[in-house]
Design a protein around this motif. Structure first.
Motif, short mmCIF file in Angstrom:
data_model
loop_
_atom_site.label_atom_id
_atom_site.label_comp_id
_atom_site.label_asym_id
_atom_site.label_seq_id
_atom_site.Cartn_x
_atom_site.Cartn_y
_atom_site.Cartn_z
N ALA A 244 5.90 -4.79 -15.31
CA ALA A 244 4.77 -4.46 -16.20
C ALA A 244 4.03 -5.71 -16.66
N TYR A 245 4.26 -6.83 -16.02
CA TYR A 245 3.54 -8.04 -16.44
C TYR A 245 2.30 -8.28 -15.56
N CYS A 246 2.36 -9.15 -14.60
CA CYS A 246 1.09 -9.60 -13.99
C CYS A 246 0.66 -8.74 -12.81
N GLY A 247 -0.49 -9.07 -12.26
CA GLY A 247 -1.10 -8.29 -11.20
C GLY A 247 -0.47 -8.46 -9.83
N VAL A 248 0.63 -9.23 -9.74
CA VAL A 248 1.33 -9.28 -8.45
C VAL A 248 2.01 -7.94 -8.19
N GLY A 249 2.54 -7.34 -9.26
CA GLY A 249 3.10 -5.99 -9.11
C GLY A 249 4.43 -5.97 -8.38
N CYS A 250 5.36 -6.82 -8.79
CA CYS A 250 6.65 -6.90 -8.10
C CYS A 250 7.46 -5.63 -8.33
N ALA A 251 8.16 -5.21 -7.28
CA ALA A 251 9.06 -4.06 -7.41
C ALA A 251 10.43 -4.55 -7.86
N PHE A 252 11.04 -3.79 -8.75
CA PHE A 252 12.35 -4.16 -9.30
C PHE A 252 13.28 -2.97 -9.28
N LYS A 253 14.56 -3.27 -9.19
CA LYS A 253 15.56 -2.25 -9.50
C LYS A 253 15.97 -2.48 -10.94
N ALA A 254 15.72 -1.51 -11.79
CA ALA A 254 16.25 -1.59 -13.16
C ALA A 254 17.68 -1.12 -13.06
N GLU A 255 18.62 -2.04 -13.19
CA GLU A 255 20.03 -1.68 -13.04
C GLU A 255 20.59 -1.34 -14.42
N MET A 256 21.19 -0.18 -14.52
CA MET A 256 21.45 0.43 -15.81
C MET A 256 22.93 0.69 -16.06
N GLN A 257 23.25 0.77 -17.34
CA GLN A 257 24.48 1.43 -17.79
C GLN A 257 24.00 2.50 -18.76
N GLY A 258 24.03 3.72 -18.35
CA GLY A 258 23.47 4.78 -19.19
C GLY A 258 22.01 4.50 -19.48
N ASN A 259 21.66 4.44 -20.78
CA ASN A 259 20.28 4.18 -21.16
C ASN A 259 20.01 2.73 -21.46
N GLU A 260 20.91 1.85 -21.06
CA GLU A 260 20.70 0.42 -21.31
C GLU A 260 20.48 -0.34 -20.01
N VAL A 261 19.47 -1.18 -20.02
CA VAL A 261 19.23 -2.01 -18.84
C VAL A 261 20.25 -3.15 -18.85
N VAL A 262 20.93 -3.34 -17.73
CA VAL A 262 21.85 -4.48 -17.59
C VAL A 262 21.08 -5.67 -17.01
N ARG A 263 20.30 -5.39 -15.98
CA ARG A 263 19.47 -6.46 -15.42
C ARG A 263 18.35 -5.85 -14.58
N MET A 264 17.33 -6.66 -14.37
CA MET A 264 16.23 -6.27 -13.49
C MET A 264 16.37 -7.12 -12.23
N VAL A 265 16.55 -6.46 -11.09
CA VAL A 265 16.76 -7.19 -9.84
C VAL A 265 15.56 -6.95 -8.93
N PRO A 266 14.92 -8.02 -8.47
CA PRO A 266 13.76 -7.81 -7.59
C PRO A 266 14.15 -7.02 -6.35
N PHE A 267 13.33 -6.05 -6.02
CA PHE A 267 13.66 -5.09 -4.95
C PHE A 267 13.25 -5.66 -3.60
N LYS A 268 14.23 -5.72 -2.72
CA LYS A 268 13.97 -6.33 -1.41
C LYS A 268 12.86 -5.63 -0.62
N ASP A 269 12.77 -4.32 -0.76
CA ASP A 269 11.77 -3.58 0.00
C ASP A 269 10.43 -3.51 -0.72
N GLY A 270 10.32 -4.19 -1.87
CA GLY A 270 9.04 -4.22 -2.57
C GLY A 270 8.01 -4.98 -1.72
N LYS A 271 6.89 -4.32 -1.40
CA LYS A 271 5.97 -4.93 -0.44
C LYS A 271 5.12 -6.02 -1.06
N ALA A 272 5.05 -6.08 -2.37
CA ALA A 272 4.29 -7.16 -3.00
C ALA A 272 5.15 -8.40 -3.18
N ASN A 273 6.47 -8.21 -3.35
CA ASN A 273 7.31 -9.37 -3.69
C ASN A 273 8.43 -9.64 -2.72
#
Ligand code: SF4
Ligand code: SF4
Ligand code: SF4
Ligand code: FES
Length: 945
Positions: A244-273
């Motif tokens: 949700a930051y800049c116009g590059v528009g990187c795809a991420f996996k929001a890795e979760m424990q229930g309703n809590e984010v543990v980490r945001m991992v850049p998604f390999k198949d994201g076509k922008a990043n």
């Protein structure tokens, strides 16, 4: 889904034209020539054990775990570094290989802490997996001998730790930093047993590291680990979404424990990043649960009253009744709305629909007004479409990159890494910027030309570059004859050929040596594939639209359009600037950039929306503020914007807001604009809603809900509530239904559905019958408008001139770790790197004023004054000062003026005549704001008690 890091098998070979067939364990497999044996094995379904190989990095061959036997060859070569050859017969499993692999693993494990059960990587550790894969059951060597188990941890980085006791020196981190990020912060120090990873013999925090996280991502052990994983443990589930930051528009996996984010991992198949990230998207998501989040709706009758927490019903009904009261008293056009480029396409679409159909006027505008509105105007006029021409992958085919008024390493870091890789690969680079931005000289990169022009002279430079092209026989005549309008081209050629547009004639205007302009023009025109990338240093000028057209002219004249590797590419600032413009946020345009005065377009919207729509363009943001001061515009609905901090001439903005009778703010935090609001509706972060963002490449990507909205409603639902209370009901049960309506009404989105986005990963518009899977490169078979139109781009100096009183020019920009008005990043550990706006000033200018590094200085223009600390920097040119606008305490826009782009009213942020002097106290404005803030805080505390 598995959360174990994806297993990689050596670098895939792209664009190989031939293929070879080899035998892996007796099974034939055909792969592109140049593939590694490891990749061929993977293609045949065999997983060769490995530790130092990963498919995002060049093969290295250091761990010796991936050994194989090849018929007719001596020894056991490493499969990751051995290329396939036709007819090769490879054995990946044998008793000998198994023994050798176990021996290698035994050595690793003998120098590795055996604390797997308590290690943060437990369950997601490649070393652990490989020990299992090779069948290691016993370690014969004890810990008595020399080892690295007592190495000290480096916890200096706020987001990840470096625990060298766990390092196997596979160098994946070093290669990730070099090859993917391009920062070269890490080295392998020493040799053999003594070798270790080092961020330059200092702590990570003190090093060149920009905290992109690529090394953490690449590390196969727990040596480099996110602190959130150490604190919370391994994630259990994940949701793929978009930054949700800049116009590059990187795809991420929001890795979760229930309703809590543990980490945001850049998604390999994201076509922008393609699996890369920067410090903001990767780590700076803590703001989403920051204690400053407002989670209850609030209202107050006057802005001097304390806020009162109320129910959603009361807040929505109060806002709607106030808007209706204002319209009854002051007329239909007395209210309006502002959409946000931080919100989704669907949310933006709904706000403009509410304004046009529910409010019954076209008073809707967007924050893109103050950044890229000239892009829309300039590219539509010349090419026929208000958008960049390429996808990001296009840079791989570029021979010369022309960067104008953009600072990608700070503002678009993931694309900058991609660009830097191409530059290291041999592409030429021309930088047009008043400052010596980082791209000008970096490890392994040096610009061929840095045209350090005076702020405000872009158009003179582009005309001079065009002069060289036109007068030195560098026009691509065939391209122009086939693709462009010859009448406008001939006029343009005659115009730029005039002597007054020559590099020699403009040298005194721009301050750039004529010879450099000539050579840069030749480099661009003769490149083969030359691409322009530009930013707000182009648009935020009184001639912003002229400059966009000037760049379009240059690209057309040299034939640099319509294929991979070329183009005119705006680097969009916010995540959804492109989308908010596409969705009809401007007062004169419906979604898809169709003018409101077009009867046939209007009738289509009238039929679907079931209302009569106005044919007159509504008010732009500056006009709304003017009308408020004049007493004719009294109500405003602002979704996700902070115009007090982000718009120019703060005094004027606050005067306009203060004059209104009902300002409704929908946001995560009580931002600066909320100080002038009567209703506060708590917004939702990108993690709390579904929708889509459209990035700088026109790429529409899904935003997926990872947690429920903290305040109860997603932003799109709040707009629906307000619309209903206003008497204009909009019924959608999910944003996918909003997208279906957008597709129905917008020809360039006709083929877009959530199902298709889910299937393809993302889609670049236009997406319709002609291009059912989207359009990576625009204008391939002809310009959208038909023939490309050349425009005359007369240079007109800005009215903002230096004087004896204000002898310096101020220009503004961003820094890597902060984002826009800082509402999000200021509430994260990113303040570790940057916690206040500073004023960069050339040593000469500083010395003339007796200013030293770190001194408090007053920055004053005819619009106002503020204070901030000075940073003496020789990357500035004499006479030019620079600052960022991330912190409300600095309120830099108190200084910027009312001058704006002639076509779009995009403010002239990049040129303000100022004076700088040493001071010992805050400006009057800052003091008054400080008092205001303190009083508000006191009041809120009293209310809570
Ligand atoms: S820190 Fe991780 S990636 Fe880097 S060399 Fe050590 S184990 Fe490999
Ligand atoms: S975080 Fe990024 S910049 Fe820092 S060392 Fe790792 S790869 Fe390099
Ligand atoms: S480059 Fe932009 S989109 Fe990508 S992670 Fe960074 S801020 Fe997010
Ligand atoms: S994976 Fe091949 S040598 Fe490490």
């Amino acid at each position: 889904m598995t959360l174990v890091q994806e297993i990689d098998y050596g670098t895939p070979v792209r664009a190989a034209t031939t293929s070879v067939t080899v035998e892996i364990d007796g099974k034939p497999v055909t792969v592109p020539a140049g593939s590694s044996v490891m990749r061929a094995a993977m293609e045949s379904g065999v997983r060769v054990p490995r530790l130092c190989a990963t498919d995002s990095l060049e093969p290295f061959g250091s761990c010796r775990l991936c050994l194989v036997e090849i018929e007719g060859r001596k020894g056991t070569p490493a499969s990751c570094t051995t290329p396939v050859e036709a007819g090769m017969k490879v054995t990946t499993q044998s008793g000998k290989l198994a023994r050798m692999r176990r021996g290698v693993m035994e050595l690793y494990i003998s120098d590795h802490p055996l604390d797997c059960l308590t290690c943060p990587a437990n369950g997601n550790c490649e070393l652990q997996d490989m020990a299992g894969a090779v069948g290691l059951r016993d370690v014969r060597y004890g810990y008595e001998g020399a080892n690295h188990l007592d190495e000290e941890k480096d916890e200096s980085n706020p987001y990840f730790t470096f625990d060298p006791a766990k390092c196997i020196v596979c160098s994946r981190c070093v290669r990730a930093c070099d090859e993917v990020q391009g920062t070269f912060a890490l080295t392998v120090k020493g040799r053999g047993f003594a070798s270790k990873i080092s961020p330059g013999d200092m702590l990570f925090l003190d090093s060149e590291c920009v905290s992109c996280g690529a090394c953490v991502q690449a590390c196969p052990t727990a040596t480099l680990t996110e602190k959130t994983v150490i604190e919370m443990g391994q994630p259990q589930d994940s949701v793929v979404t978009t930054c949700a930051y800049c116009g590059v528009g990187c795809a991420f996996k929001a890795e979760m424990q229930g309703n809590e984010v543990v980490r945001m991992v850049p998604f390999k198949d994201g076509k922008a990043n393609h699996g890369h990230s920067c410090v903001k998207g990767r780590f700076a998501w803590g703001y989403t649960t920051h204690r400053d989040r407002i989670l209850s709706p609030m209202i107050r009758e006057k802005i001097t009253d304390p806020w009162r927490e109320v129910t959603w019903d009361e807040a929505i009904n109060y806002a709607a009744s106030e808007f209706k009261r204002i319209q009854a008293k002051y007329g239909n056009d007395s209210i309006g709305g502002i959409t946000s480029s931080r919100c989704t396409n669907e949310e933006t679409y709904l706000v403009q629909k509410l304004v046009r159909a529910g409010f019954g006027n076209n008073n809707v505008d967007t924050c893109a007004r103050v950044c890229h509105s000239p892009t829309g105007y300039g590219l539509k006029t010349t090419f026929g479409t208000s958008a960049g021409t390429q996808d990001f992958d296009s840079i791989d085919m570029t021979d010369v990159v022309l960067v104008i008024g953009a600072n990608p390493t700070d503002a678009h870091p993931v694309f900058a890494s991609r660009m830097k890789r191409r530059l290291r690969g041999g592409a030429g680079l021309i930088v047009v910027d008043p400052r010596r931005i980082d791209l000008v000289k970096q490890p392994h990169i040096e610009a061929n030309y840095h045209l350090a022009l005076r702020p405000g002279t872009n158009v003179a430079i582009i005309n001079a570059l065009a002069h060289v092209v036109a007068t030195e026989g560098l026009v691509d005549e065939a391209f122009v004859a086939e693709r462009c309008d010859m009448a406008t081209f001939n006029r343009w050629r005659a115009f730029v050929s005039e002597e007054r547009n020559s590099p020699e004639a403009v040298e005194s205007i721009t301050g750039v040596p004529a010879q450099s302009i000539r050579e840069a023009a030749r480099l661009y025109a003769k490149a083969g594939n030359a691409a322009i990338y530009y930013g707000l240093g182009v648009t935020e000028h009184s001639q912003g639209s002229t400059m966009v057209m000037g760049m379009a002219n240059l690209a057309m004249a040299t034939g640099n359009l319509g294929r991979a590797g070329v183009g005119v590419n705006p680097l969009r600032g916010q995540n959804n600037v492109q989308g908010s413009c596409d969705m009809g946020s401007f007062p004169h345009e419906f979604p898809g950039y169709r003018h409101v005065s077009d009867d046939s377009v209007r009738s289509v919207f009238e039929e679907v929306w079931g209302v009569h729509l106005g044919a007159e363009p509504g008010l732009r943001i500056p006009n709304m503020l003017d009308a408020a001061v004049d007493g004719t515009f009294m109500g405003l609905y602002v979704q996700g914007e902070d115009i007090v901090q982000s718009d120019p001439n703060t005094h004027h903005v606050t005067a306009g807001l203060a004059a209104m009778e009902c300002v409704v703010i929908q946001d995560l935090f009580l931002n600066e604009t909320a100080s002038y609001a009567h209703v506060f509706l708590p917004g939702s972060s990108f993690l709390e809603k579904d929708g889509t963002f459209t990035n700088a490449e026109r790429r529409i990507s899904r935003v997926r809900k990872a947690i429920p909205p903290m305040a109860g409603y997603a932003d799109w639902e709040i707009t629906l509530l307000l619309a209903k209370a206003m008497g204009f009901e909009m019924s959608y049960s999910h944003p996918s239904e909003v997208m279906a309506e957008i597709a129905r009404l917008t020809p360039t989105f006709a083929g877009v559905t959530y199902e298709k986005i889910d299937k393809l990963g993302s889609i670049q518009w236009p997406c319709n019958d002609k291009a059912p899977e989207g359009t990576p490169v625009m204008h391939a078979d002809g310009f959208v408008r038909g023939k490309g139109q050349f425009m005359i781009t007369e240079f007109v100096a800005t009215d903002e001139r230096t004087t004896d009183r204000f002898p310096l020019l101020l220009t503004t920009g961003r820094i890597l770790s902060q984002y826009n008005v800082g509402a999000q990043t200021r509430r994260t550990a990113n303040v570790t790197w940057f916690d206040e706006d500073v004023l960069e000033i050339h040593p000469w200018d500083a010395e003339n004023r007796g200013i030293n590094d770190g001194d408090l200085v007053e920055l004053a223009s005819r619009a106002g004054a503020t204070t901030l600390h000075a940073k003496v920097a020789d990357r500035m040119q004499p006479g030019v000062v620079y600052t960022t606008f991330h912190f409300p305490g600095t309120a830099v826009n108190v200084v910027t003026t009312e001058f704006a782009d002639w076509a779009t009213e995009c403010p002239e942020y990049k040129v303000t005549a100022v004076q700088v002097r040493k001071t010992s106290h805050a400006s009057e404005w800052q003091e008054s704001q400080e008092e205001f803030r303190e009083e508000t805080t006191r009041r809120r505390k009293r209310e809570k008690v």
